[in-house]
Design a protein around this motif. Sequence first.
Motif, PDB file in Angstrom:
ATOM      1  N   PRO A  56       1.110  11.073 -48.861  1.00  0.00           N
ATOM      2  CA  PRO A  56       0.461  11.563 -50.086  1.00  0.00           C
ATOM      3  C   PRO A  56       0.541  10.619 -51.272  1.00  0.00           C
ATOM      4  O   PRO A  56       0.349  11.076 -52.403  1.00  0.00           O
ATOM      5  CB  PRO A  56       1.274  12.815 -50.373  1.00  0.00           C
ATOM      6  N   LEU A  57       0.798   9.339 -51.039  1.00  0.00           N
ATOM      7  CA  LEU A  57       0.980   8.420 -52.161  1.00  0.00           C
ATOM      8  C   LEU A  57      -0.231   8.380 -53.108  1.00  0.00           C
ATOM      9  O   LEU A  57      -0.059   8.526 -54.328  1.00  0.00           O
ATOM     10  CB  LEU A  57       1.317   7.026 -51.615  1.00  0.00           C
ATOM     11  N   PRO A  58      -1.466   8.207 -52.590  1.00  0.00           N
ATOM     12  CA  PRO A  58      -2.610   8.179 -53.510  1.00  0.00           C
ATOM     13  C   PRO A  58      -2.712   9.442 -54.357  1.00  0.00           C
ATOM     14  O   PRO A  58      -3.028   9.372 -55.549  1.00  0.00           O
ATOM     15  CB  PRO A  58      -3.821   8.046 -52.589  1.00  0.00           C
ATOM     16  N   ALA A  59      -2.406  10.594 -53.760  1.00  0.00           N
ATOM     17  CA  ALA A  59      -2.501  11.840 -54.513  1.00  0.00           C
ATOM     18  C   ALA A  59      -1.483  11.870 -55.642  1.00  0.00           C
ATOM     19  O   ALA A  59      -1.798  12.273 -56.771  1.00  0.00           O
ATOM     20  CB  ALA A  59      -2.289  13.024 -53.581  1.00  0.00           C
ATOM     21  N   ILE A  60      -0.266  11.388 -55.355  1.00  0.00           N
ATOM     22  CA  ILE A  60       0.774  11.387 -56.392  1.00  0.00           C
ATOM     23  C   ILE A  60       0.423  10.411 -57.506  1.00  0.00           C
ATOM     24  O   ILE A  60       0.523  10.727 -58.693  1.00  0.00           O
ATOM     25  CB  ILE A  60       2.143  11.047 -55.763  1.00  0.00           C
ATOM     26  N   VAL A  61      -0.042   9.217 -57.105  1.00  0.00           N
ATOM     27  CA  VAL A  61      -0.446   8.218 -58.105  1.00  0.00           C
ATOM     28  C   VAL A  61      -1.543   8.797 -58.987  1.00  0.00           C
ATOM     29  O   VAL A  61      -1.503   8.709 -60.224  1.00  0.00           O
ATOM     30  CB  VAL A  61      -0.937   6.933 -57.391  1.00  0.00           C
ATOM     31  N   LEU A  62      -2.526   9.402 -58.348  1.00  0.00           N
ATOM     32  CA  LEU A  62      -3.647   9.973 -59.093  1.00  0.00           C
ATOM     33  C   LEU A  62      -3.158  11.020 -60.079  1.00  0.00           C
ATOM     34  O   LEU A  62      -3.544  11.030 -61.247  1.00  0.00           O
ATOM     35  CB  LEU A  62      -4.648  10.583 -58.106  1.00  0.00           C
ATOM     36  N   PHE A  63      -2.260  11.889 -59.614  1.00  0.00           N
ATOM     37  CA  PHE A  63      -1.772  12.962 -60.479  1.00  0.00           C
ATOM     38  C   PHE A  63      -1.031  12.387 -61.688  1.00  0.00           C
ATOM     39  O   PHE A  63      -1.264  12.786 -62.826  1.00  0.00           O
ATOM     40  CB  PHE A  63      -0.863  13.914 -59.689  1.00  0.00           C
ATOM     41  N   CYS A  64      -0.162  11.406 -61.446  1.00  0.00           N
ATOM     42  CA  CYS A  64       0.607  10.820 -62.552  1.00  0.00           C
ATOM     43  C   CYS A  64      -0.319  10.151 -63.559  1.00  0.00           C
ATOM     44  O   CYS A  64      -0.141  10.287 -64.778  1.00  0.00           O
ATOM     45  CB  CYS A  64       1.608   9.798 -62.027  1.00  0.00           C
ATOM     46  N   LEU A  65      -1.305   9.428 -63.051  1.00  0.00           N
ATOM     47  CA  LEU A  65      -2.210   8.740 -63.969  1.00  0.00           C
ATOM     48  C   LEU A  65      -3.042   9.740 -64.768  1.00  0.00           C
ATOM     49  O   LEU A  65      -3.387   9.495 -65.924  1.00  0.00           O
ATOM     50  CB  LEU A  65      -3.101   7.768 -63.205  1.00  0.00           C
ATOM     51  N   CYS A  66      -3.351  10.889 -64.159  1.00  0.00           N
ATOM     52  CA  CYS A  66      -4.079  11.922 -64.906  1.00  0.00           C
ATOM     53  C   CYS A  66      -3.225  12.445 -66.058  1.00  0.00           C
ATOM     54  O   CYS A  66      -3.725  12.643 -67.164  1.00  0.00           O
ATOM     55  CB  CYS A  66      -4.466  13.081 -63.994  1.00  0.00           C
ATOM     56  N   VAL A  67      -1.923  12.634 -65.778  1.00  0.00           N
ATOM     57  CA  VAL A  67      -1.038  13.118 -66.841  1.00  0.00           C
ATOM     58  C   VAL A  67      -1.005  12.116 -67.994  1.00  0.00           C
ATOM     59  O   VAL A  67      -1.119  12.481 -69.169  1.00  0.00           O
ATOM     60  CB  VAL A  67       0.377  13.375 -66.278  1.00  0.00           C
ATOM     61  N   VAL A  68      -0.897  10.813 -67.640  1.00  0.00           N
ATOM     62  CA  VAL A  68      -0.890   9.784 -68.692  1.00  0.00           C
ATOM     63  C   VAL A  68      -2.201   9.842 -69.480  1.00  0.00           C
ATOM     64  O   VAL A  68      -2.210   9.729 -70.716  1.00  0.00           O
ATOM     65  CB  VAL A  68      -0.681   8.387 -68.071  1.00  0.00           C
ATOM     66  N   THR A  69      -3.314  10.026 -68.778  1.00  0.00           N
ATOM     67  CA  THR A  69      -4.606  10.038 -69.465  1.00  0.00           C
ATOM     68  C   THR A  69      -4.724  11.245 -70.391  1.00  0.00           C
ATOM     69  O   THR A  69      -5.283  11.128 -71.485  1.00  0.00           O
ATOM     70  CB  THR A  69      -5.747  10.032 -68.440  1.00  0.00           C
ATOM     71  N   PHE A  70      -4.192  12.381 -69.947  1.00  0.00           N
ATOM     72  CA  PHE A  70      -4.200  13.542 -70.844  1.00  0.00           C
ATOM     73  C   PHE A  70      -3.438  13.223 -72.124  1.00  0.00           C
ATOM     74  O   PHE A  70      -3.858  13.569 -73.220  1.00  0.00           O
ATOM     75  CB  PHE A  70      -3.583  14.769 -70.159  1.00  0.00           C
ATOM     76  N   PHE A  71      -2.292  12.529 -71.946  1.00  0.00           N
ATOM     77  CA  PHE A  71      -1.512  12.157 -73.126  1.00  0.00           C
ATOM     78  C   PHE A  71      -2.312  11.204 -74.011  1.00  0.00           C
ATOM     79  O   PHE A  71      -2.309  11.316 -75.235  1.00  0.00           O
ATOM     80  CB  PHE A  71      -0.182  11.523 -72.691  1.00  0.00           C
ATOM     81  N   ALA A  72      -3.057  10.293 -73.384  1.00  0.00           N
ATOM     82  CA  ALA A  72      -3.875   9.342 -74.143  1.00  0.00           C
ATOM     83  C   ALA A  72      -4.960  10.087 -74.922  1.00  0.00           C
ATOM     84  O   ALA A  72      -5.241   9.768 -76.072  1.00  0.00           O
ATOM     85  CB  ALA A  72      -4.514   8.322 -73.197  1.00  0.00           C
ATOM     86  N   ILE A  73      -5.551  11.080 -74.289  1.00  0.00           N
ATOM     87  CA  ILE A  73      -6.585  11.844 -74.983  1.00  0.00           C
ATOM     88  C   ILE A  73      -5.968  12.610 -76.148  1.00  0.00           C
ATOM     89  O   ILE A  73      -6.540  12.697 -77.225  1.00  0.00           O
ATOM     90  CB  ILE A  73      -7.297  12.806 -74.003  1.00  0.00           C
ATOM     91  N   PHE A  74      -4.748  13.090 -75.909  1.00  0.00           N
ATOM     92  CA  PHE A  74      -4.035  13.783 -76.984  1.00  0.00           C
ATOM     93  C   PHE A  74      -3.882  12.878 -78.197  1.00  0.00           C
ATOM     94  O   PHE A  74      -4.029  13.305 -79.337  1.00  0.00           O
ATOM     95  CB  PHE A  74      -2.658  14.241 -76.478  1.00  0.00           C
ATOM     96  N   LEU A  75      -3.621  11.587 -77.973  1.00  0.00           N
ATOM     97  CA  LEU A  75      -3.406  10.660 -79.078  1.00  0.00           C
ATOM     98  C   LEU A  75      -4.649  10.493 -79.935  1.00  0.00           C
ATOM     99  O   LEU A  75      -4.571  10.129 -81.090  1.00  0.00           O
ATOM    100  CB  LEU A  75      -2.956   9.296 -78.547  1.00  0.00           C
TER     101      LEU A  75
END
Lengths: 53, 466, 125
Positions: free
Chosen positions: B403-422
């Motif tokens: 499940p590595l791609p899925a985990i990577v994808l999920f983590c990067l989505c969280v970072v992007t949400f934080f970026a949008i928050f900024l």
Amino acid sequence: MWVALSYACWGISIVLALWMLYDWFKIDTTYSEEMLTSSREGELEAVSEKHRI
Amino acid sequence: MTITAEPAVQVQGDRVSLLRVLGPAHVWALGVGIVLVGEFTGWNFAADKGGALAALIVCWIVGLLYTSVAMIDSEVTSTVAAAGGQYAQAKHIVGPLMAFNVALFLVFAYTMLEVSDAILLGDTIVAKAGVEGLNHNSFIAATIVVLAWLNYRGVLMTLNVNFVITAIAYVSIVILFFSVSPWTQGAVLKLNELVTPGNALPYGWIGVIAAFQFGIWYYLGIEGTTQAAEEVRSPARSLPYGTMAGMITLLIAAAMTWYVCASLMPWEYLGITYYPLWDAGKLTGSALLENLLFIATLLAALASANGCINDAARAWFSLGRDRYLPTWFSAVHPKYRTPYRSILFLLPIALAFAFIADLNQAITFSILSGVLQYTFMSINIIMFRKKWPLGSIRRGYTHPFHPLPAIVLFCLCVVTFFAIFLGFGSQLIAMVAFYFLISLWFHFYRYKFVRRGAQFTMPWPKPQGY
Amino acid sequence: MARYTPPEQSKAGQVFDIAVVVVAIFVALWLPLKLGLAGAAKSIDALDAKTWEALGQNPTMASIWEKLGYTPETAHDIIQNRFHYIIDWPTLIIMAAVLIGYFIFLFRASDREYRDVINEKFGDK
């Protein structure tokens, strides 16, 4: 030249929009609703290939 | 284990369905066509948020995110090959409400992307003309209406056109890259004078994270290839092939674009211009390159809007077909075999937003819906593998390292949400509130019109754990 | 398990549902624009000395700005227009709660609906 192009764009948009409305009206009045909305998910390609209108 | 082969739905009488005419090249044209405009505008706002180096870092990291998206998508979609793409995936794997939301993500992401393309095209022409009082509205209207007409008239012609104009736009980036002699710095390109240790990351690492928001724009839309699933001749082969080829093409284009643009203009300018590649063409001093990149910007915007109309209409059409929305939308044109009512319905919505929104806002709406969708995809693949483990059904393509791609994808989505928050936190909350309310509407009211078992159309065995 | 037969929706009901969706879309996209919520926190850090050096531009950068038609005066508002990244914790927590709550609701409600679908599809075989 650019202003003329701008008017031409309005013209094209209106003509094509009217054509689509006309075609929409024509299709909806020519064919039955059951036939138009008869597409189903998951049909095999062989079925849709064979079908000819 | 048994694999049932009979069609899930019996076919009788007069039926119209979408036409299976597309090959892998069309899938490539649909995917890359939608995305390539991101190189001509949008990605450079990442430089505004974090500096030139941040734009490069996110180009790579977000490239990783999208490689995961493409891998995951290829596996699921080569198995669930239906118009509506991720919508049909969600319906079979997670459940109806999720599917409804995913379809809305798709329609929003693509319609707002189409709006951005039309605005970009209008503004580019107005900037080129330099005529006092010339308004971009006529060009916007022509773009949206002409492309809707093309889509109305048939998918094969639509994507043939997309293939040609995408290829021209892509080649123009390659021509620009090689004509500035990329192998020698100092002649035309001055990377080390423009990106210095002092200004590479003007906001530090927080700027890099903020830049994720627009880093998404390098690749947003590549997952749209799945919408063609019911119109591709052999989805199990063409979709993974077209999507992966598209992803490789885009990674190369993104790297070339960054290198040329960052070597030609200071990051403060790069971050605010609407036409980074066209400006790069101008700054080389060659009139030929300038005009080539001007035309390529227009073509890329056209190709993208064209693909977006195609994809948004397919998603909307699928919602009607399953009665998630009134069945009226699920009509197929008997002659052109296109979801013509969905195309016509979305046309005035796109026009209205193109007239009132500005480019930055339209892009943000699109990115938001996109990231919500990627978050879903990362969870979706894990559920897919759990409910139907490898070997239980026939998959057209199996992605590696699960499940590595899925985990990577999920983590990067969280970072992007934080970026949008900024940058756009309140907008994100407003959007999610909208999705939440419309979900309540669907769950407690609209779902009563939906047939239960009939929406599961794949000839699969019962999922594990149910 | 008994097969669920959905009610047929009247024409007026269909039109009404379409209207609900369209209005919802416009409200969701329009409201943030109207309320001025869209757009990031950027503001100009004004400088008194408007020269290329003061703006932090080396000669190469300055020559490009000039090629693009800018002077230090006109470029000042672009170069000094900076983001101010401040992590506003209450907003961040609200945002995270809204997002997580939304996804939890989505997956739980979907799962309930999904069990019906699976029961009906596979139950009577």
